[in-house]
Design an enzyme around this catalytic site. Structure first.
Site, mmCIF file in Angstrom:
data_model
loop_
_atom_site.group_PDB
_atom_site.id
_atom_site.type_symbol
_atom_site.label_atom_id
_atom_site.label_comp_id
_atom_site.label_asym_id
_atom_site.label_seq_id
_atom_site.Cartn_x
_atom_site.Cartn_y
_atom_site.Cartn_z
ATOM 1 N N GLY A 50 0.769 -1.240 0.000
ATOM 2 C CA GLY A 50 0.000 0.000 0.000
ATOM 3 C C GLY A 50 0.797 1.285 0.000
ATOM 4 N N GLU A 104 3.748 4.566 6.053
ATOM 5 C CA GLU A 104 2.504 3.810 5.946
ATOM 6 C C GLU A 104 1.511 4.623 5.125
ATOM 7 O OE1 GLU A 104 0.956 1.118 5.619
ATOM 8 O OE2 GLU A 104 1.038 0.275 7.636
ATOM 9 N N ASP A 108 -5.628 3.242 10.587
ATOM 10 C CA ASP A 108 -7.013 3.326 11.086
ATOM 11 C C ASP A 108 -7.005 3.032 12.585
ATOM 12 O OD1 ASP A 108 -6.870 0.439 10.610
ATOM 13 O OD2 ASP A 108 -7.758 0.805 8.665
ATOM 14 N N LYS A 136 -7.249 7.844 10.169
ATOM 15 C CA LYS A 136 -8.679 7.845 10.490
ATOM 16 C C LYS A 136 -8.812 8.051 12.002
ATOM 17 C CE LYS A 136 -10.134 4.644 6.822
ATOM 18 N NZ LYS A 136 -10.767 3.325 6.579
ATOM 19 N N ARG A 170 -4.981 0.124 -6.710
ATOM 20 C CA ARG A 170 -3.753 0.768 -6.232
ATOM 21 C C ARG A 170 -3.178 1.770 -7.231
ATOM 22 N NH1 ARG A 170 -1.939 -2.118 -1.765
ATOM 23 N NH2 ARG A 170 -2.327 -4.361 -1.759
#
Length: 180
Positions: A50, A104, A108, A136, A170
């Site tokens: 990610g 990162e 979350d 988040k 992605r």
């Protein structure tokens, strides 16, 4: 930006690439200030898959010597976090005695990032800094300090700019949110 279809779900435009660039510029400015006098190059740790796009964009803006390392963790299945952090691919270099800057894509609940920081400390990292493009705050529960945060977003399922839905999405430079 138009809606996109990935597998069985539709996503609508959410954060433009230009807004992401501004957030990354802000993180890079803070990192450049914090590491301008570093005598030992820190390791920039890209959390695969990610954070690839975020790490690449961030690296282009950093003006101090650094090493790039990576590892792959997994805690997601479909659109839900499994709650378990799995190390899919180990660190590509030792971290003992090093300053590690974790890159990162999104934080979350904070479970994965807290587990990763603990793992790096156990492997002998001298200092661990946490850098995330997105946070988040509504679901963040960890007692782990985040050193660099690009932007805060609501608790919604998103794709694009490295983030995926079962490995798709992605490659989009903008970020899209699940269109419910």
């Amino acid at each position: 930006m138009e809606k996109i279809l990935l597998h069985d779900k539709t996503f609508r435009p959410f954060i433009s690439y230009s807004r992401l660039e501004q957030a990354i510029d802000g993180i890079a400015a803070k990192l450049n200030e914090d590491f301008k006098d570093a005598t030992d190059p820190p390791q920039l740790l890209c959390v695969l898959n990610g954070a690839v796009m975020f790490t690449a964009e961030l690296m282009k803006r950093l003006s101090f010597p650094l090493e790039l390392i990576s590892l792959k963790l997994s805690s997601y299945q479909g659109t839900k976090s499994s709650g378990k952090v799995l190390e899919v691919m180990g660190l590509t270099a030792p971290v003992e005695g090093k300053t590690v800057i974790i890159c990162e894509d999104i934080v979350d609940t904070g479970g994965t990032i807290a587990a990763l920081k603990h793992m790096l400390q156990e492997k002998g990292a001298k200092d661990v800094r946490i850098c995330t493009m997105l946070l988040k705050p509504d679901v963040f529960k960890a007692r782990t300090h985040l050193d660099y945060v690009g932007m805060e977003i609501p608790n919604a399922f998103i794709v694009g700019f490295g983030l995926d839905y079962d490995e798709l999405g992605r490659n989009y430079k903008d970020i899209y949110v699940l269109d419910e």
